[in-house]
Design an enzyme around this catalytic site. Structure first.
Site, PDB file in Angstrom:
ATOM      1  N   SER A  28       0.819  -1.204   0.000  1.00 42.42           N
ATOM      2  CA  SER A  28       0.000   0.000   0.000  1.00 42.42           C
ATOM      3  C   SER A  28       0.864   1.271   0.000  1.00 42.42           C
ATOM      4  CB  SER A  28      -0.919  -0.033   1.222  1.00 42.42           C
ATOM      5  OG  SER A  28      -1.637   1.171   1.339  1.00 42.42           O
ATOM      6  N   GLN A  29       1.708   1.436   1.009  1.00 40.96           N
ATOM      7  CA  GLN A  29       2.547   2.637   1.097  1.00 40.96           C
ATOM      8  C   GLN A  29       3.728   2.572   0.131  1.00 40.96           C
ATOM      9  OE1 GLN A  29       2.130   5.534   2.886  1.00 40.96           O
ATOM     10  NE2 GLN A  29       0.135   4.724   3.429  1.00 40.96           N
ATOM     11  N   SER A  52       8.983 -12.243  -5.024  1.00 39.74           N
ATOM     12  CA  SER A  52       7.774 -11.535  -4.609  1.00 39.74           C
ATOM     13  C   SER A  52       6.895 -11.287  -5.830  1.00 39.74           C
ATOM     14  CB  SER A  52       8.153 -10.193  -3.970  1.00 39.74           C
ATOM     15  OG  SER A  52       7.045  -9.316  -3.999  1.00 39.74           O
ATOM     16  N   ASP A  84       4.689  -4.026   9.898  1.00 40.24           N
ATOM     17  CA  ASP A  84       5.410  -3.716  11.134  1.00 40.24           C
ATOM     18  C   ASP A  84       6.001  -4.949  11.814  1.00 40.24           C
ATOM     19  OD1 ASP A  84       4.840  -0.843  11.115  1.00 40.24           O
ATOM     20  OD2 ASP A  84       2.769  -1.508  11.295  1.00 40.24           O
ATOM     21  N   HIS A 109       5.654   4.459  10.325  1.00 40.52           N
ATOM     22  CA  HIS A 109       4.946   4.203  11.586  1.00 40.52           C
ATOM     23  C   HIS A 109       6.043   3.937  12.629  1.00 40.52           C
ATOM     24  CE1 HIS A 109       2.167   2.842  14.565  1.00 40.52           C
ATOM     25  NE2 HIS A 109       2.281   1.550  14.333  1.00 40.52           N
ATOM     26  N   GLY A 135      -2.097   4.059   0.777  1.00 38.43           N
ATOM     27  CA  GLY A 135      -1.178   4.304  -0.329  1.00 38.43           C
ATOM     28  C   GLY A 135      -1.855   4.701  -1.629  1.00 38.43           C
ATOM     29  N   ASP A 192      -1.802   6.008  17.364  1.00 35.16           N
ATOM     30  CA  ASP A 192      -2.204   5.143  16.259  1.00 35.16           C
ATOM     31  C   ASP A 192      -2.749   3.815  16.792  1.00 35.16           C
ATOM     32  OD1 ASP A 192      -1.918   4.958  13.194  1.00 35.16           O
ATOM     33  OD2 ASP A 192      -1.049   3.060  13.860  1.00 35.16           O
ATOM     34  N   GLU A 228     -29.114  -1.661   8.949  1.00 31.83           N
ATOM     35  CA  GLU A 228     -29.202  -0.692  10.031  1.00 31.83           C
ATOM     36  C   GLU A 228     -27.873  -0.498  10.778  1.00 31.83           C
ATOM     37  OE1 GLU A 228     -30.977   2.169  11.004  1.00 31.83           O
ATOM     38  OE2 GLU A 228     -32.226   0.809   9.826  1.00 31.83           O
ATOM     39  N   GLU A 232     -25.361   1.429   6.896  1.00 32.93           N
ATOM     40  CA  GLU A 232     -25.639   2.860   7.061  1.00 32.93           C
ATOM     41  C   GLU A 232     -24.551   3.613   7.824  1.00 32.93           C
ATOM     42  OE1 GLU A 232     -29.542   3.989   8.313  1.00 32.93           O
ATOM     43  OE2 GLU A 232     -30.501   2.595   6.921  1.00 32.93           O
TER      44      GLU A 232
HETATM   45  P1  NAD Z   1       1.489  -3.755   2.976  1.00 34.29           P
HETATM   46  O1  NAD Z   1       1.114  -4.981   3.700  1.00 34.29           O
HETATM   47  O2  NAD Z   1       0.507  -3.112   2.059  1.00 34.29           O
HETATM   48  O3  NAD Z   1       2.809  -4.024   2.103  1.00 34.29           O
HETATM   49  C1  NAD Z   1       3.920  -4.663   2.615  1.00 34.29           C
HETATM   50  C2  NAD Z   1       4.973  -4.940   1.549  1.00 34.29           C
HETATM   51  O4  NAD Z   1       6.079  -5.589   2.183  1.00 34.29           O
HETATM   52  C3  NAD Z   1       4.533  -5.868   0.434  1.00 34.29           C
HETATM   53  O5  NAD Z   1       5.178  -5.453  -0.758  1.00 34.29           O
HETATM   54  C4  NAD Z   1       5.085  -7.233   0.874  1.00 34.29           C
HETATM   55  O6  NAD Z   1       5.339  -8.078  -0.217  1.00 34.29           O
HETATM   56  C5  NAD Z   1       6.396  -6.809   1.526  1.00 34.29           C
HETATM   57  N1  NAD Z   1       6.841  -7.749   2.564  1.00 34.29           N
HETATM   58  C6  NAD Z   1       6.075  -8.446   3.438  1.00 34.29           C
HETATM   59  N2  NAD Z   1       6.845  -9.167   4.275  1.00 34.29           N
HETATM   60  C7  NAD Z   1       8.123  -8.901   3.941  1.00 34.29           C
HETATM   61  C8  NAD Z   1       9.378  -9.329   4.442  1.00 34.29           C
HETATM   62  N3  NAD Z   1       9.459 -10.182   5.471  1.00 34.29           N
HETATM   63  N4  NAD Z   1      10.492  -8.843   3.837  1.00 34.29           N
HETATM   64  C9  NAD Z   1      10.411  -7.996   2.808  1.00 34.29           C
HETATM   65  N5  NAD Z   1       9.253  -7.550   2.277  1.00 34.29           N
HETATM   66  C10 NAD Z   1       8.126  -7.998   2.842  1.00 34.29           C
HETATM   67  O7  NAD Z   1       2.016  -2.707   4.090  1.00 34.29           O
HETATM   68  P2  NAD Z   1       1.610  -1.155   4.250  1.00 34.29           P
HETATM   69  O8  NAD Z   1       0.197  -1.050   4.696  1.00 34.29           O
HETATM   70  O9  NAD Z   1       2.065  -0.397   3.063  1.00 34.29           O
HETATM   71  O10 NAD Z   1       2.498  -0.782   5.528  1.00 34.29           O
HETATM   72  C11 NAD Z   1       3.864  -0.426   5.432  1.00 34.29           C
HETATM   73  C12 NAD Z   1       4.194   0.558   6.542  1.00 34.29           C
HETATM   74  O11 NAD Z   1       3.445   1.748   6.346  1.00 34.29           O
HETATM   75  C13 NAD Z   1       3.852   0.051   7.939  1.00 34.29           C
HETATM   76  O12 NAD Z   1       4.826   0.532   8.831  1.00 34.29           O
HETATM   77  C14 NAD Z   1       2.514   0.714   8.215  1.00 34.29           C
HETATM   78  O13 NAD Z   1       2.270   0.873   9.594  1.00 34.29           O
HETATM   79  C15 NAD Z   1       2.736   2.049   7.534  1.00 34.29           C
HETATM   80  N6  NAD Z   1       1.524   2.808   7.159  1.00 34.29           N
HETATM   81  C16 NAD Z   1       0.515   2.201   6.472  1.00 34.29           C
HETATM   82  C17 NAD Z   1      -0.598   2.936   6.092  1.00 34.29           C
HETATM   83  C18 NAD Z   1      -1.730   2.309   5.298  1.00 34.29           C
HETATM   84  O14 NAD Z   1      -2.749   2.953   5.122  1.00 34.29           O
HETATM   85  N7  NAD Z   1      -1.618   1.098   4.773  1.00 34.29           N
HETATM   86  C19 NAD Z   1      -0.670   4.308   6.395  1.00 34.29           C
HETATM   87  C20 NAD Z   1       0.405   4.915   7.058  1.00 34.29           C
HETATM   88  C21 NAD Z   1       1.493   4.141   7.440  1.00 34.29           C
END
Ligand code: NAD
Ligand code: MG
Length: 338
Positions: A28-29, A52, A84, A109, A135, A192, A228, A232
């Site tokens: 996502s990010q 991957s 995380d 984070h 993201g 958070d 409900e 909503e």
């Molecule tokens: P995600 O789950 O969407 O993506 C994780 C990525 O890491 C994927 O590409 C996955 O293939 C890869 N991955 C997973 N395990 C792995 C490993 N062991 N080694 C290497 N790569 C690995 O994660 P996200 O939601 O983008 O979160 C990433 C960070 O951003 C986190 O710290 C999260 O707290 C923070 N964050 C997320 C959001 C959100 O809305 N999703 C918002 C703000 C901050």
């Protein structure tokens, strides 16, 4: 106490442009940060585990893809965007060996730094740039010439330039177009976790199921109950998003508003507030973090069992049918996302 805000004019875009940036993870990010930085003219590579399924996606988007350790070695600014619970092992295996004086280690984070699961050397800048949105929105807003607000925080300022570099990075992903709020790793991490446990996920999820069960146990149709107590909710959240609590109460009927002010305090009681304070205490003391990391270390058995049990709840069964009746709604399931 009011937060310090930064905008476009407060950021020097050349600082991040002088760096080699590795974005580790392409979820996502990760995809949003990597693509926005690239479009801002920054030298960026994506670090992904070999094999991957996102390798192809990143390469097709014109990004250089490397293994995480190679990306960390190549880079002098590393943004950690894997889930995380995997950051501690990723750090020790792929990042720590190539941490050099003057490097910068960034997060979105504060969990791992704040609770001490990742301890970078003292000659490295450690900062957070955390967009306050998912993201896909970070990417879409950037492409539209706008941005999503972000938080910045500095854990360790080895270079004396950590904040300027963090603001430059925030500029590169489009966040300074909207505004950047300065905070600390401690405040970001604790608020958070509190938000997602008490209201956004834990509170709302449990409240919806309890209300659904109350109605269906009293003999009402599950379809009625679903609309409900779940469907909503979106209308209400949209009102909150647009104008806060006052706009929501103004927009609903007087009957609903009277029910709100007289019945709400019977649902969220002094006992509920006491539970909120205890949950906050467990977050602040690090007890929640320890519990979650122990769960991860043993293969998340409780998380997997709860997922299985909740998947068959009547609200999921009836919800699936009802969502298929609503073509204006793009119905989603966890399976679609695999
Ligand atoms: P995600 O789950 O969407 O993506 C994780 C990525 O890491 C994927 O590409 C996955 O293939 C890869 N991955 C997973 N395990 C792995 C490993 N062991 N080694 C290497 N790569 C690995 O994660 P996200 O939601 O983008 O979160 C990433 C960070 O951003 C986190 O710290 C999260 O707290 C923070 N964050 C997320 C959001 C959100 O809305 N999703 C918002 C703000 C901050
Ligand atoms: Mg390095």
């Amino acid at each position: 106490m009011s937060a310090t805000m930064y905008y476009e004019a407060d950021a020097d875009p050349t600082l991040v442009a002088q760096r080699k940036v590795a974005v580790l993870g392409f979820g996502s990010q990760g995809h949003a940060h990597a693509l926005n930085l690239k479009d801002s003219g920054v030298d960026v590579a994506v670090g992904l585990r070999p094999g991957s399924h996102r390798e192809g996606t990143a390469a097709d988007a014109g990004l250089t893809v490397m293994a995480p350790a190679a990306a960390a070695e190549w880079a002098d600014l590393i943004m950690v965007l894997v889930p995380d619970q995997y950051q501690q092992s990723l750090y020790s295996e792929a990042i720590a060996p190539s941490m050099r004086e003057g490097d910068a280690l960034f997060f979105a984070h504060g969990f791992n730094i704040h609770f001490g699961y990742v301890s970078p050397p003292e000659d490295v800048d450690v900062a957070m740039v955390a967009p306050k949105g998912p993201g896909h929105l970070v990417r879409r807003q950037y492409q539209a010439g706008s941005g999503v607000p972000a938080l910045v925080a500095i854990h360790q300022d080895a270079s004396g330039e950590a904040k300027s570099l963090a603001l430059s990075y925030a500029h590169g992903i489009g966040a300074t177009r909207a505004g950047v709020i300065e905070t600390t790793f401690k405040a970001e991490t604790e608020t958070d976790l509190f938000g997602e446990q008490v209201i956004l996920c834990g509170g709302v999820d449990e409240m919806i199921r309890a209300a659904f069960e109350t109605l269906t146990e009293a003999g009402y149709e599950p379809e009625m109950a679903y609309f409900e107590v779940l469907h909503e909710l979106k209308l209400i959240v949209d009102l909150l998003f647009e104008g806060g609590l006052a706009w929501m109460r103004y927009s609903v009927s007087d009957t609903a508003e009277y029910g709100d002010i007289t019945r709400g305090p019977r649902i969220v009681t002094e006992q509920t507030r006491e539970a909120m304070r205890r949950i906050l205490g467990e977050i602040q003391s690090g007890r929640f973090a320890e519990e979650w990391m122990a769960e991860v270390a043993s293969g998340t058995p409780n998380l997997l069992a709860a997922r299985r049990a909740l998947a068959d709840h009547p609200i999921e069964v009836v919800g699936k049918d009802l969502r298929n009746m609503m073509p204006f709604l793009v119905a989603k399931t966890p399976e679609d996302d695999q």
